[in-house]
Each structure stands twice: as C-alpha cells, then as structure tokens.
Design a protein around this motif. Structure first.
Motif, mmCIF file in Angstrom:
data_model
loop_
_atom_site.group_PDB
_atom_site.id
_atom_site.type_symbol
_atom_site.label_atom_id
_atom_site.label_comp_id
_atom_site.label_asym_id
_atom_site.label_seq_id
_atom_site.Cartn_x
_atom_site.Cartn_y
_atom_site.Cartn_z
ATOM 1 N N ASP A 37 0.816 -1.215 0.000
ATOM 2 C CA ASP A 37 0.000 0.000 0.000
ATOM 3 C C ASP A 37 0.850 1.267 0.000
ATOM 4 O OD1 ASP A 37 -2.702 -0.321 -0.308
ATOM 5 O OD2 ASP A 37 -2.973 -1.119 1.712
ATOM 6 N N VAL A 38 1.799 1.327 -0.925
ATOM 7 C CA VAL A 38 2.723 2.471 -0.975
ATOM 8 C C VAL A 38 2.010 3.697 -1.542
ATOM 9 C CG1 VAL A 38 4.761 3.380 -2.183
ATOM 10 C CG2 VAL A 38 4.837 1.118 -1.109
ATOM 11 N N VAL A 91 14.849 12.003 -3.233
ATOM 12 C CA VAL A 91 15.242 10.606 -3.009
ATOM 13 C C VAL A 91 14.091 9.853 -2.355
ATOM 14 C CG1 VAL A 91 16.892 9.044 -1.897
ATOM 15 C CG2 VAL A 91 17.668 11.270 -2.682
ATOM 16 N N VAL A 92 13.808 8.649 -2.882
ATOM 17 C CA VAL A 92 12.820 7.756 -2.260
ATOM 18 C C VAL A 92 13.550 6.474 -1.890
ATOM 19 C CG1 VAL A 92 10.674 6.465 -2.577
ATOM 20 C CG2 VAL A 92 10.936 8.721 -3.645
ATOM 21 N N ASP A 93 13.564 6.150 -0.600
ATOM 22 C CA ASP A 93 14.271 4.952 -0.123
ATOM 23 C C ASP A 93 13.240 3.904 0.281
ATOM 24 O OD1 ASP A 93 16.499 3.409 0.595
ATOM 25 O OD2 ASP A 93 16.341 4.032 2.692
ATOM 26 N N LEU A 94 13.304 2.737 -0.355
ATOM 27 C CA LEU A 94 12.370 1.657 -0.040
ATOM 28 C C LEU A 94 13.041 0.601 0.812
ATOM 29 C CD1 LEU A 94 11.317 2.625 -3.184
ATOM 30 C CD2 LEU A 94 9.549 1.056 -2.416
ATOM 31 N N GLY A 95 12.233 -0.160 1.543
ATOM 32 C CA GLY A 95 12.782 -1.188 2.433
ATOM 33 C C GLY A 95 11.745 -1.568 3.469
ATOM 34 N N PRO A 96 12.176 -1.848 4.713
ATOM 35 C CA PRO A 96 13.565 -1.804 5.188
ATOM 36 C C PRO A 96 14.392 -2.989 4.702
ATOM 37 C CG PRO A 96 12.108 -2.523 6.937
ATOM 38 C CD PRO A 96 11.227 -2.134 5.792
ATOM 39 N N GLY A 97 13.726 -4.117 4.400
ATOM 40 C CA GLY A 97 14.458 -5.299 3.955
ATOM 41 C C GLY A 97 14.119 -5.632 2.520
ATOM 42 N N ALA A 98 14.245 -6.922 2.189
ATOM 43 C CA ALA A 98 13.962 -7.381 0.829
ATOM 44 C C ALA A 98 12.803 -8.357 0.851
ATOM 45 C CB ALA A 98 15.210 -8.051 0.253
ATOM 46 N N VAL A 133 7.889 2.598 2.013
ATOM 47 C CA VAL A 133 8.768 3.765 1.843
ATOM 48 C C VAL A 133 9.357 4.120 3.206
ATOM 49 C CG1 VAL A 133 8.872 6.200 1.201
ATOM 50 C CG2 VAL A 133 7.480 4.607 -0.137
ATOM 51 N N CYS A 134 10.686 3.999 3.323
ATOM 52 C CA CYS A 134 11.352 4.283 4.605
ATOM 53 C C CYS A 134 11.747 5.745 4.726
ATOM 54 C CB CYS A 134 12.615 3.429 4.742
ATOM 55 S SG CYS A 134 12.296 1.678 4.678
ATOM 56 N N PHE A 135 11.999 6.374 3.559
ATOM 57 C CA PHE A 135 12.395 7.787 3.594
ATOM 58 C C PHE A 135 12.039 8.435 2.270
ATOM 59 C CE2 PHE A 135 15.334 11.123 2.331
ATOM 60 C CZ PHE A 135 15.192 12.013 3.391
ATOM 61 N N GLU A 136 11.653 9.721 2.345
ATOM 62 C CA GLU A 136 11.371 10.495 1.139
ATOM 63 C C GLU A 136 11.823 11.917 1.404
ATOM 64 O OE1 GLU A 136 7.560 11.417 -1.776
ATOM 65 O OE2 GLU A 136 7.245 10.326 0.083
ATOM 66 N N GLY A 137 12.706 12.444 0.557
ATOM 67 C CA GLY A 137 13.186 13.802 0.791
ATOM 68 C C GLY A 137 14.491 14.070 0.071
ATOM 69 N N LEU A 187 18.372 11.969 3.729
ATOM 70 C CA LEU A 187 18.638 10.522 3.680
ATOM 71 C C LEU A 187 19.867 10.183 4.501
ATOM 72 C CD1 LEU A 187 18.102 7.687 2.437
ATOM 73 C CD2 LEU A 187 19.592 8.346 0.551
ATOM 74 N N ARG A 188 20.887 11.031 4.376
ATOM 75 C CA ARG A 188 22.141 10.790 5.108
ATOM 76 C C ARG A 188 21.887 10.812 6.617
ATOM 77 N NH1 ARG A 188 25.430 13.619 1.701
ATOM 78 N NH2 ARG A 188 26.772 11.986 0.866
ATOM 79 N N ALA A 189 20.989 11.690 7.054
ATOM 80 C CA ALA A 189 20.716 11.834 8.489
ATOM 81 C C ALA A 189 19.708 10.803 8.984
ATOM 82 C CB ALA A 189 20.192 13.245 8.767
ATOM 83 N N SER A 190 19.000 10.153 8.038
ATOM 84 C CA SER A 190 17.971 9.189 8.451
ATOM 85 C C SER A 190 18.616 7.898 8.943
ATOM 86 C CB SER A 190 17.040 8.872 7.273
ATOM 87 O OG SER A 190 17.736 8.101 6.301
ATOM 88 N N ASP A 191 17.822 7.108 9.633
ATOM 89 C CA ASP A 191 18.366 5.854 10.194
ATOM 90 C C ASP A 191 17.964 4.659 9.320
ATOM 91 O OD1 ASP A 191 19.830 4.416 12.070
ATOM 92 O OD2 ASP A 191 18.019 3.851 13.178
ATOM 93 N N THR A 192 17.872 4.880 8.010
ATOM 94 C CA THR A 192 17.532 3.764 7.122
ATOM 95 C C THR A 192 18.807 3.007 6.747
ATOM 96 O OG1 THR A 192 17.818 5.037 5.091
ATOM 97 C CG2 THR A 192 15.642 5.128 6.141
ATOM 98 N N VAL A 193 18.636 1.819 6.186
ATOM 99 C CA VAL A 193 19.803 1.015 5.784
ATOM 100 C C VAL A 193 20.651 1.798 4.782
ATOM 101 C CG1 VAL A 193 20.535 -1.109 4.638
ATOM 102 C CG2 VAL A 193 18.576 -1.153 6.161
ATOM 103 N N THR A 194 19.996 2.445 3.799
ATOM 104 C CA THR A 194 20.737 3.220 2.794
ATOM 105 C C THR A 194 21.420 4.416 3.440
ATOM 106 O OG1 THR A 194 19.079 2.583 1.153
ATOM 107 C CG2 THR A 194 20.550 4.381 0.564
ATOM 108 N N GLY A 195 20.715 5.123 4.327
ATOM 109 C CA GLY A 195 21.286 6.289 4.990
ATOM 110 C C GLY A 195 22.525 5.936 5.793
#
Length: 795
Positions: free
Chosen positions: A34-35, A445-452, A459-463, A468-476
């Motif tokens: 449901d993204v 940037v749209v970061d999807l996850g958290p896993g596979a 959506v774990c992060f959007e901005g 993204l760098r400051a976020s606590d996502t796997v990519t960040g």
C-alpha cells in the motif's frame, strides 16, 4: 486629492500549472505494501533500497507500466490487437502521469544479424549515403544491406488489360547480403568425424552422437530401413549417391515397417535437433558434443564483413561501407565530418548527430559492425539512450534502471551530466540506483525497504540527499561507507600466464594473473577487461566463468528448479508419503488441471487487453488438491515453495524435514545474498544482479579451482557489497582463485592484486597500465583508476 492606485494583484495560477506531481496511492504490485508517494515533475528522483525492496515494482511495474498502458489504449482496437497487452497495475490511484520512456538493462537481442549499427539506425543512414555518393554506383540502399539478399526472377505474367495476354517479364533486386554466410560474417562447419565412425556400418553402431544408439528408432528404423542406404556396409564404402543421401537428402516420406516416417540427411537433422537450440539450456554432455562437432570460422568470401563484393567495391574517398562500419565510432564521426556534399547535407548532419551521441555517452570505442548480442548490460542500456539524447520532446518521464552499471567511476560523471541534461530540458527523470555518486545528483530521493522480499515494500524515507544521510535507514547508514585498504595481502600460490593476447583491442598483452588470491581486473569501460579475461584465459574444466548473460527460463522456472533444489525436495516428499516424485512438480503429474500448473488463468478478451487472474481451483498454488494432502515436516509442497530461501534453510536444516542435499544448495543461496527470494518466484521477475548471483550460487558447487566473475556487484545495495566481499574471501580461503572484473571501489580496495587496463577505451586502451597491490595503486595515482580509488579511500 490624488486618486489612490491599487497595487495589481498577481494573476491566479493557471489550472494547467497545478499538476506538478505524480501521485501514487495504494500501490500493491509484487511486494509493495500500500505504498503512497508524491513525486515532483521536472526533477530527478532517485529510488534506493536493498535488492528486492520494491524499487523496480514501484517505478517500472507501477508508474511506467500504467503510463505505457494508457498510451496503448489511445490506439484503435485493431492496432492494439497486434501490441503486447498489459494489465492495469495493482494500485488505487495514479495521477499526473506523463509519457514514459523506459531505458532498461535488458540486453539487446542476440540475433546474429543484429549489430550496433542496425540497432541505432546509423547503418540505415550510411546505406543511403553510399547509395548516393559511392563510386562505382551499384544500386539503391538495399544493395549495401547485409540483411537483404540479391534476387533474380524471370517468367510469364498475365496482364489484365483488354485482351488478356501473357508477356515475358524479368525481376531483379540487388542486395548486399553475402550469399556464402547469409549476412552472418561467419560460417559453421560440422566435423563429420564427431558424428560417426566411418569404419563401421549403421547396423554396427557407427553413430557417435549422444542418444543415437544402434538400436534406436532414428538410426536403425529410419536410416537403415529407408531403402536409400545399405545398413550393413561401412560408411567409408558408401557410393557418392549414398553419401549424398546419407548427409544431405531433403526430408522425404518413407515406409518403415508399415509406418510412414520422414527420412532426412544427417547434416540438416543435426542442425535442427542440436544447433537450433540455445547452448546454455543444453545438458552438459550435449553441450560438449556440440562444441566438439561444430566449428565457426570467418566467412572466406566476405572476410567477415557480411557484404557482397559489389557492396565492398563502392567507395567514398577510398572508404567502403565495410571499412566505415569496422571503424571505431569516434573515428567514423571524424570521417563523416570531413564529407562536403550539399546534395546530402541533411543526411550527413543527422548521421553526424547520431555518431556524436555515441562519443558523448562514452561509447566512441564501439564499431557499428559489433554484434549487439556481445554488448554488456551497461553498454546496451547506453546504446538505447542514444536516440533520446537529441530528442526535442519535453515533459516526458524518462525511467532508468541503474544507468551506471558497467561504468568506471570516471565515466559515471559523464552519465550524471547526461541525466541532468535530460532533466533541464523539462523532463521528469526517475532513476533506480545504488551508486553513491549517482544518488548524489538527485533532487528528490525515495528509499524503499527496510528489507527485501516480504520484509520490504514500504517507503522508509522520502526527501533530500542530506535528509537521507541523516535518516536511520539502511541506505542512509551505508551511504558514506568506504572500504579500507588491507594491511596485509595474501601471497599467490601460482600464476595463470597469458602471452600475446590480441583479442579485440588488446595490444599483444603479456600478463601473469596470480592464483590463490583475489585478483581484480579494472579499467574504464571499453579498455579491454572482458577481452583479456573471457577472450584470453583458457577455458578448461578448472575455470568457472559467471558472466552477465541472461538466465534462460519461462515464468514456470524459479530458483528451486534452476538450482536443482526441487529434485531432492520432491524425492523427500515422495519417500515420506510413499508416492511418485512426479506428483510434486507443477510441470508434471501434480499440476492443477485447470491452469496446467501455471497458478493463473489468462483470459483473452479479443480486442481488449487479456486479463490474468489466480486460478480458482488451486488458488494460485499450482498443484492438484490431492497433492496438497501430502506433507513433509508439517508443510505441503506449495507452502515449501512459498518460503523464502532463509526460511527454507532453517526448515530443511533440522527436525523432521532435515534434508542435507537441499540445505547445501540453500546455504549457497544465502551466501550470495539471496536469502530473501521466494523458492517459487518466477525467474522472469528477477533483476539482472539477482540472476547473476543465482548463477554464482549454482556454480559454487562445481569442482573448478578458478572463478571468473563479471561485475558481481551489479544490482547490489551498498549494505550487500560487504556480504559479497565476505563470500569472495571465503572462496579464496577455501583454496579457490577468484578473478573479478569490477568497477566498484570497495572491491578494488579489498583485492590482493589489481590489474588495471587502459589508459583509455577502444584503440586508446588494450594495455596493462598497472599491476600490483591496491595500496601501491593508490600511492602511485598514475592511472584514472588510481586517482578515483585514492579519492574513495580518503588517501
């Protein structure tokens, strides 16, 4: 009093300017949960996330697919009937879409007559140019086309005019196709000594072809009882007519023991039964036979140019069309720039733009006669980009799938400039990407996850990039990861000697590739890395090559069938329940009779798009209801196939379902980072990187001592590269030699030995510019790779 003047109010925004967002609500395609997101138009948006997190499902299977479907619906129903049909993606709302142009990683067709020139229309323009300016003049553009054969015909035709009467007519068409090789540039020859022992007769078992036994239907019944041959005479003593019938006879109906069968010469029969099949899909012993029996050589008549003598004789400024197509494209661009002929000025200008686009995109080292099937995934993707670079279209959505694949860090900057240029023309650019250098240019940037797999799809992060760098996502967390140079490197146990390598652009290269260590071959795109590794390393039983060629398989193929995992599982189910193993195959006896084991029913609605829906009888499980009554460890076969690799590894590792043969295969799949894949997921849904790692997992069971990997980081998230490095270390520590063609700086930094090719691409490359440890390369900074690696490790 002076009258008061009112400050003019700014005009209200036009309604047409209010559609600046692409809105997606409730996307559930594949693993998306449901993204809902809003993407800015006329900006560059990068989608990040671990492999299998749902990036492609959102960008390609939802946004781009719906855009293309809506455009297709604007055509008349009659035209739609000839177009590929697409079902509407599983999404609640898709708003603000614009025309989508997809530039994906799919390799170009490997048709032997498809070249870089034919795929980009450059050949078509060259043919017109030579038909107008070539001396001597030999005919229209088709006379320079290696896909057009020459045709002559004569006979009587009836003219329907007044009194009907037959008149003589002749017809001829001059084509450019070499008649000997039929425009392929190479001819195949079958070694007859590999097909039969001519000292024996057919009845004595003269055939040495796999599966052709002396008592089999084809050999004794057809060849022996056809009446054309004497089955008891040694083949060496056949008459000229018998030999002609035996080897080349056209298909002929014959009576054998009351049955009507087709007799056919041995050569056409071998060509149909073996050579028409895909080599990769053959069983190993069949593949070995084909490799022994068939030899390919450059066509002696056209010398590999594919063209007739007439086409090669017509020249412009002493250059024939064959010479032009064999030139590196940057040299050809200079030659075309030097042509001054007002009568074809618009054509020369259009050809010039196309050739300059090749150079601009970093493919100036290619030649137009390069077979399109030999291009790497990254090269094929950039060739597809060429037609869009000079496009006048604006307000279009360009969708790119990892455009930096196969690019050296030096080339990534050029690719970034091209993406920004497309955006600045007023287009929306959507990019699926893992490389930090490409993520850095994003407006959004749209970061999807958290896993596979089932652990992803949100959506774990959007901005912005900083967000993204400051976020606590796997990519960040991994965005600023930098591998460090090793303190100590392993000592080689031997060397693989390459002497005088001249494949493609290599210039008589002599190099010793150390064995027993992790060796990385690097250099800019087109510098000769693949030519050195795939073209010069002797292919033997000891060398296992895992390249980027696509896996062959339909939607019925899945990781369980491809890796051989299903075989021990079926046998275990059969043994536990006292029934046949064939019951536990959705492609055999256990298949649901309604959907034939496909799990879905396709309904053809005539002029409308066909619709697929889950089979109501088996509920998409693909098996008969009776088969699902049999259990192993408390699970039925459909439940096992819906498990992820990681879950299945645990399931078959211990307890009632402990199965060492299956557990070994699952271990290897987890090792290459595919623990999230479902065992029954169709191969057609896997990304390029996932397919290569699936091949690597399969080959890890082979006995070879030397592994050759072609860019194994393709499609890998920053977090997964670390796991890949651990796998490469384990392979080396187990006594294997690992040779990796790679552009990723983390793999270079982790190497024991680096061989750098260059200094440039095409005829500017093909030389060894550095051999040594990564630390020495960084210290010297003598090559492009050295400069970028030093910058990467912060030296």
């Amino acid at each position: 009093m002076a009258p008061r003047t009112k400050t003019p109010q700014p005009p209200a925004p036009h309604a047409a300017d209010s559609h600046d967002l692409i809105r997606v609500h409730g996307a559930r395609e594949n693993n998306l949960k449901d993204v809902s997101i809003e993407l800015p138009k006329r900006r560059l948006t990068v989608f990040t996330g671990v492999s299998g997190s749902g990036k492609s499902s959102l960008v390609f299977s939802t946004i781009a697919a719906e855009s293309q479907r809506l455009i297709n619906e604007t055509y008349p129903a009659f035209v739609q009937g000839f177009m590929p049909t697409q079902a509407r993606p599983d999404v609640d709302v898709l708003d603000g879409l614009t025309t989508a142009i997809i530039v994906d990683q799919q390799r170009m067709g490997s048709d032997p007559r498809s070249t870089v020139g034919t795929a980009t229309d450059a050949n078509a323009m060259l043919r017109i140019l030579f038909s107008r300016l070539g001396e001597p003049h030999i005919g229209p553009p088709g006379a320079f086309a290696f896909n057009v054969p020459s045709v002559t015909a004569s006979g009587a035709i009836t003219v329907e005019r007044g009194n009907k009467k037959a008149v003589k007519a002749t017809f001829s068409r001059t084509g450019g196709m070499c008649p000997r090789c039929e425009g392929r540039g190479s001819v195949s020859d079958i070694d007859l000594t590999q097909l039969y022992d001519d000292s024996k007769s057919i009845a004595e078992g003269a055939f040495t072809i796999p599966g052709w036994k002396s008592d089999s239907w084809w050999t004794v019944r057809i060849y022996a009882d056809s009446g054309f041959l004497d089955p008891n005479k040694p083949i060496a003593k056949f008459t000229k007519k018998e030999m002609q019938d035996f080897l080349y006879r056209e298909p002929t109906k014959v009576k054998v023991e009351g049955s009507t069968l087709t007799f056919e010469g041995l050569i056409p029969k071998i060509q149909k039964s073996f050579l028409s099949k895909d080599r990769e899909s053959m069983q190993p012993h069949i593949r070995d036979f084909v490799d022994r029996a068939v030899t390919f050589a450059t066509c002696p008549e056209c010398e590999g140019t594919r063209l007739t003598e007439g086409a090669r004789s017509s020249k412009i400024n002493k250059i024939s069309i064959a010479d032009a197509c064999a030139m590196e494209i940057r040299d050809l661009a200079e030659w075309v720039r030097g042509l001054d002929e007002p009568s074809v000025a618009p054509l020369i200008e259009a050809l010039q733009q196309t050739l300059d686009s090749f150079v601009e995109i970093g493919l100036g080292y290619l030649a137009l006669d390069r077979p399109s099937g030999t291009l790497s995934g990254g090269e094929a993707q950039r060739v597809k980009m060429i037609r869009h670079l000079g496009s006048s279209l604006t307000d279009v959505t360009y969708v790119f799938d990892e455009p930096t694949i196969g690019l050296h860090p030096h080339d990534i900057r050029r690719m970034n400039d091209l993406l920004l240029r497309l955006r600045d023309k007023g287009n929306t650019v959507l990019v699926v990407e893992h490389k930090p250098e490409a993520i850095a240019i994003a407006d959004h940037v749209v970061d999807l996850g958290p896993g596979a797999g089932t652990a992803g799809g949100t959506v774990c992060f959007e901005g912005t990039l900083e967000g993204l760098r400051a976020s606590d996502t796997v990519t960040g967390r991994h965005l600023d990861d930098r591998a460090v140079l090793k303190d100590e490197v392993r000592k080689p146990t031997g060397a693989l000697e390459i002497r005088g390598a001249t494949s493609h652009n290599l210039r008589d290269v002599d190099v010793d590739i150390p064995l027993g260590v992790l060796t990385v071959i690097t250099g800019v795109a087109g510098s000769g890395k693949s030519s050195l590794v795939h073209g010069s390393i002797p292919a033997g039983e000891n060398v296992i090559s895992v390249d980027q060629s696509p896996i062959k398989g339909s939607r019925r193929s899945n990781p369980a069938t491809y890796t051989g995992l299903l075989e021990p599982i079926r046998k275990a189910f059969a043994k536990a329940n006292g029934v046949k193993p064939a019951l536990f195959s959705a492609n055999s006896e256990g298949a649901c009779p309604t959907c034939n084991g496909a799990g879905v029913i396709f309904t053809d609605l005539g002029m409308m798009a066909s619709v697929s829906s889950p089979c109501e009888d088996c509920e998409g499980k693909r098996f008969q209801a009776s088969v699902l009554d049999y259990h192993l460890g408390g699970r039925d076969i459909s439940e096992v196939l819906s498990m992820s690799v990681a879950q299945a590894e645990e399931f078959f590792g211990s307890g009632d379902a402990a199965l060492p043969a299956a557990h070994k295969i699952l271990d290897r799949l987890v090792d290459v980072g595919l623990g999230y894949l479902s065992l029954g997921q169709p191969l057609t849904t896997l990304s390029g990187g996932e397919r290569q790692r699936l091949k690597l997992a399969t080959h890890m069971a082979d006995k070879g001592g030397v592994y050759v990997l072609d860019e194994p980081t393709t499609g890998l998230h920053l977090a997964d590269v670390e796991q890949l490095l651990g796998l490469l270390d384990r392979l080396v520590d187990s006594g294997k030699s690992v040779i990796v063609i790679e552009h990723h700086q983390a793999v270079m930094a982790h190497a024991d030995w680096i061989i750098d090719l260059g200094p440039g691409a095409g005829h500017d490359g093909g030389q060894i510019v550095f051999e040594g440890t990564p630390a020495d390369l960084v210290a010297a900074r003598s090559t492009l790779t050295g400069e970028h690696l030093a910058e990467y490790v912060g030296e």
